[in-house]
Design a protein around this motif. Sequence first.
Motif, mmCIF file in Angstrom:
data_model
loop_
_atom_site.group_PDB
_atom_site.id
_atom_site.type_symbol
_atom_site.label_atom_id
_atom_site.label_comp_id
_atom_site.label_asym_id
_atom_site.label_seq_id
_atom_site.Cartn_x
_atom_site.Cartn_y
_atom_site.Cartn_z
ATOM 1 N N ALA A 180 0.814 -1.212 0.000
ATOM 2 C CA ALA A 180 0.000 0.000 0.000
ATOM 3 C C ALA A 180 0.851 1.267 0.000
ATOM 4 O O ALA A 180 0.445 2.291 -0.546
ATOM 5 C CB ALA A 180 -0.939 0.003 1.198
ATOM 6 N N PRO A 183 2.248 1.587 -4.395
ATOM 7 C CA PRO A 183 1.354 0.830 -5.288
ATOM 8 C C PRO A 183 1.883 0.620 -6.699
ATOM 9 O O PRO A 183 1.401 -0.276 -7.401
ATOM 10 C CB PRO A 183 0.072 1.673 -5.302
ATOM 11 N N THR A 187 -3.109 0.810 -8.331
ATOM 12 C CA THR A 187 -4.398 1.423 -8.003
ATOM 13 C C THR A 187 -5.002 2.173 -9.185
ATOM 14 O O THR A 187 -6.138 2.647 -9.102
ATOM 15 C CB THR A 187 -4.235 2.380 -6.812
#
Length: 332
Positions: A180, A183, A187
């Motif tokens: 996260a 990325p 995304t």
Amino acid sequence: MTIKQAGFNLVELMIALVVGIVLMTSITTMFVDTKVSANRSSTISSLQQQAQLALQVLVDDVRSIGSWAEFSGELLTDIKTPETLTLTPGSCSLFVKATSSTTGIFSLPEWANWVEMASAGTFTEADCINDGDDAGYSMAANSDVLSLARIQGNTVTVAGMKITDYYVAVSPQQTQLFKASAPNGATNIDNAEFYPYLHHTYFVETHATAGPRLTRFARQGDELTNDLIVGNIEAFRVEFGVDTSTPHDGSADIYYLSTDHDFTADMWSNNQLVSARIYVLARATSPDLTFNNDANYNLRFTPFTPTANDNYRRFLLSTTVVIRNNIMAVTR
């Protein structure tokens, strides 16, 4: 009037003593037998419960091998085992990195999804076990090591991601594993949904006094956590039914391939693993000197043979599970 009082004579006293001893011996024997029987029943019941728990845990994970949501493309070339684990390079082969020099010793695929017998010297254990609560434990031979990677749970939003964890971006034709905090464009994939990434490795440990146990290491971000222990599990093994027909019809044509047989990448990646047979062998913590155990336990292709007459009670449980996913992916 004179009342005569008479006691026991010697013969009567001896008879009474003998009868008393016989009765006491019978009662003691009955008590001991009852106690032994109760202990035996309690041990067997406990082994059954632990074997059932271990089997259910394995079934839940094995059933979901290759679970990548709506992805229906080719090989998952963008799903690679993250290389950022906080371990000394090459010190823990339970989680094989994509560039690890240890790849090639496991049944295919050799990276995130694999299964292999833990024979002597097969795996390095440093940084995996023998630290903290694992002190005194070592990996058991003659049991499988099973590594599984897939998505888990429900979709998450970008805003709801934990920056230290890994996720999988999934669309019908594309997937990408990412952290996260970095990325790398995942995304921005069109029509992608995001799922938490799950990576479990199962193996059996032994201890000189505490006995054997089933252990599961899970990857949490860039660290390993021991998130499952089922006591008294001495061995587990997994074998797969393979659909080799063209086109695939979803039924097994080969029953059942184990780690001693030939796996190919296609069997994992092209929807060919359609079922699995799982065996779990539970063993009591302490020996029972009233029990003479010289049995062999049939874990399919690789029978488990304990030390002759080791006095340990065991319980073998097995089941067959259908693998329910549409895509079986090599996750290199």
